[in-house]
Enzyme design. Structure first.
Site, PDB file in Angstrom:
ATOM      1  N   LYS A  98      14.055  -3.051  -5.008  1.00 21.52           N
ATOM      2  CA  LYS A  98      14.024  -1.681  -4.450  1.00 21.52           C
ATOM      3  C   LYS A  98      15.114  -0.824  -5.063  1.00 21.52           C
ATOM      4  O   LYS A  98      14.910   0.342  -5.390  1.00 21.52           O
ATOM      5  CB  LYS A  98      14.147  -1.737  -2.924  1.00 21.52           C
TER       6      LYS A  98
ATOM      7  N   GLN B  90      15.296  -4.874   5.813  1.00 19.31           N
ATOM      8  CA  GLN B  90      14.452  -5.906   5.187  1.00 19.31           C
ATOM      9  C   GLN B  90      13.973  -6.911   6.239  1.00 19.31           C
ATOM     10  O   GLN B  90      14.775  -7.415   7.024  1.00 19.31           O
ATOM     11  CB  GLN B  90      15.224  -6.618   4.069  1.00 19.31           C
TER      12      GLN B  90
ATOM     13  N   ASP C 103       9.866   2.719   5.773  1.00 17.69           N
ATOM     14  CA  ASP C 103       8.774   1.738   5.857  1.00 17.69           C
ATOM     15  C   ASP C 103       7.603   2.235   6.686  1.00 17.69           C
ATOM     16  O   ASP C 103       6.545   1.623   6.696  1.00 17.69           O
ATOM     17  CB  ASP C 103       9.293   0.463   6.559  1.00 17.69           C
TER      18      ASP C 103
HETATM   19  N1  LIG Z   1      11.310  -3.817   5.578  1.00 15.72           N
HETATM   20  C1  LIG Z   1      10.456  -4.439   4.721  1.00 15.72           C
HETATM   21  N2  LIG Z   1       9.585  -3.704   4.019  1.00 15.72           N
HETATM   22  C2  LIG Z   1       8.713  -4.290   3.120  1.00 15.72           C
HETATM   23  O1  LIG Z   1       7.910  -3.587   2.481  1.00 15.72           O
HETATM   24  C3  LIG Z   1       8.763  -5.694   2.957  1.00 15.72           C
HETATM   25  C4  LIG Z   1       9.669  -6.426   3.730  1.00 15.72           C
HETATM   26  N3  LIG Z   1      10.517  -5.786   4.591  1.00 15.72           N
HETATM   27  N4  LIG Z   1       9.743  -7.763   3.627  1.00 15.72           N
HETATM   28  C5  LIG Z   1       8.972  -8.460   2.611  1.00 15.72           C
HETATM   29  C6  LIG Z   1       7.691  -7.770   2.317  1.00 15.72           C
HETATM   30  C7  LIG Z   1       7.040  -8.230   1.031  1.00 15.72           C
HETATM   31  N5  LIG Z   1       6.917  -7.034   0.250  1.00 15.72           N
HETATM   32  C8  LIG Z   1       6.456  -7.029  -1.081  1.00 15.72           C
HETATM   33  C9  LIG Z   1       6.661  -5.949  -1.900  1.00 15.72           C
HETATM   34  C10 LIG Z   1       6.243  -5.987  -3.240  1.00 15.72           C
HETATM   35  C11 LIG Z   1       5.670  -7.125  -3.748  1.00 15.72           C
HETATM   36  C12 LIG Z   1       5.313  -7.175  -5.195  1.00 15.72           C
HETATM   37  O2  LIG Z   1       5.465  -6.200  -5.921  1.00 15.72           O
HETATM   38  N6  LIG Z   1       4.848  -8.329  -5.676  1.00 15.72           N
HETATM   39  C13 LIG Z   1       4.518  -8.490  -7.085  1.00 15.72           C
HETATM   40  C14 LIG Z   1       4.781  -9.947  -7.464  1.00 15.72           C
HETATM   41  C15 LIG Z   1       6.252 -10.259  -7.226  1.00 15.72           C
HETATM   42  C16 LIG Z   1       6.503 -11.757  -7.395  1.00 15.72           C
HETATM   43  O3  LIG Z   1       6.255 -12.220  -8.513  1.00 15.72           O
HETATM   44  O4  LIG Z   1       6.912 -12.381  -6.387  1.00 15.72           O
HETATM   45  C17 LIG Z   1       3.038  -8.168  -7.323  1.00 15.72           C
HETATM   46  O5  LIG Z   1       2.260  -8.209  -6.354  1.00 15.72           O
HETATM   47  O6  LIG Z   1       2.713  -7.868  -8.464  1.00 15.72           O
HETATM   48  C18 LIG Z   1       5.461  -8.226  -2.930  1.00 15.72           C
HETATM   49  C19 LIG Z   1       5.844  -8.169  -1.583  1.00 15.72           C
HETATM   50  C20 LIG Z   1       7.461  -5.977   0.911  1.00 15.72           C
HETATM   51  N7  LIG Z   1       7.942  -6.360   2.070  1.00 15.72           N
END
Ligand SMILES: Nc1nc(=O)c2c([nH]1)NC[C@@H]1CN(c3ccc(C(=O)N[C@@H](CCC(=O)O)C(=O)O)cc3)C=[N+]21
Length: 293
Positions: free
Chosen positions: A53, A97, A120
């Site tokens: 982020k 988070q 969020d």
């Molecule tokens: N307050 C809060 N807000 C969130 O938005 C939040 C959170 N907590 N806790 C965790 C989850 C998870 N999350 C992701 C965001 C981007 C990818 C992402 O970009 N993933 C990549 C792959 C990344 C990898 O290789 O692990 C993709 O899909 O291409 C995944 C998961 C947001 N979260």
């Protein structure tokens, strides 16, 4: 038929380029958007996401404020940090988070946030506005993944009106809010249980023009159950070991679905990057609203 790809990576890149322009317009007015992050503990996944982020903010010119707290932080200390960011003028939006350590009540923390700075879109006031305010455009922050799903479809000129949309999974960050967001449009949205028995799930899938799989259960959506030509957003994230025993990210939809769907978002590379881009968009939009743009 091989599905066309809903390319979240390329779409997020284009959105970040647009946001960079918007940040420059704000800067010309003396306004700099700022994203705060609060991380409690040192879970490797959460630490990785929070690091991403701050990288994303630097890419588009958003200032970022990082608050890292030890795992044993008390709820009172965390609440004090939340109130500090509520008052901090440099922070136009922030996130706590998730998940938080078990000894902290997540609902109490989210409700203590200033809804206008809830980047969020998970504050009850902002989720509640998804239900109300149906006759006016949403001016409060939308949850990032639901907003990312709708934006990814829109940017590929996929019109949802009149379609049967099935949301699989009722999580508070994805399934429930995306169901609410979709019912603000002329969409026949159904939110079904992630642990529905396969017979029920198959009958729901057979009628779905669009499937939003947000269960977090690897490969639970089977190609044989999809309506031919369905549009599929593979949202749920699971970490599984591949054939070499290496931990890899995978989605809720089995790979054979690419032969049945007309469009599909890859996972990784689909909705994930959109989630990250929508967080930046929420921060910029809050700064624009505060600046009267
Ligand atoms: N307050 C809060 N807000 C969130 O938005 C939040 C959170 N907590 N806790 C965790 C989850 C998870 N999350 C992701 C965001 C981007 C990818 C992402 O970009 N993933 C990549 C792959 C990344 C990898 O290789 O692990 C993709 O899909 O291409 C995944 C998961 C947001 N979260």
């Amino acid at each position: 038929m091989t599905a066309q790809i809903l390319d979240g990576k390329a779409t997020a890149k284009a959105i970040k380029a647009e946001l960079t322009e918007r940040v420059a317009v704000l800067a010309a007015r003396g306004v700099t958007p700022g994203l705060g992050t609060i991380l409690v503990g040192s879970d490797p996944g959460s630490t990785w996401y929070v690091g991403g982020k701050h990288k994303d903010c630097a890419e588009v010119g958003i200032k970022s404020i990082r608050v890292d707290l030890p795992e044993d932080t008390t709820q009172e200390i965390l609440l004090a940090k939340v109130r500090e960011l509520n008052e901090n003028p440099e922070c136009t939006g922030y996130i706590v988070q998730l998940p938080l350590p078990k000894h902290i009540d997540q609902d109490v923390i989210l409700e203590a946030m200033d809804p206008a700075k809830d980047a969020d879109g998970l504050h009850p006031m902002n989720l509640g506005r998804l239900v109300a305010n149906v006759n006016r455009p949403m001016t409060s922050p939308l949850p990032c993944t639901p907003k990312g799903c709708v934006e990814l479809l829109a940017r590929h000129d996929i019109d949802l009106d009149g379609k049967n949309v099935l949301v699989v999974g009722r999580g508070v960050t994805i399934g429930r809010p995306i169901g609410l967001l979709l019912t603000r449009r002329d969409v026949n949205a159904t939110v079904t249980l992630a642990h529905t028995g396969t017979a029920d799930l198959a009958s729901h899938l057979a009628q779905a023009d669009v499937v939003i799989a947000a269960a977090g259960q690897p490969h639970m959506i089977k190609a044989k159950d999809l309506k031919p030509g369905a549009i599929v957003l593979d949202v749920g994230v699971s970490r599984v070991n591949d054939e070499n025993g290496k931990a890899v990210v995978t989605g809720d939809v089995e790979p054979a679905a690419y032969e049945v769907a007309s469009w599909i978002s890859p996972n990784p590379g689909g909705v994930g990057p959109m989630t990250r881009a929508m967080l930046l968009a929420n921060v910029v939009e809050s700064a624009e609203r505060a600046a009267g743009i």
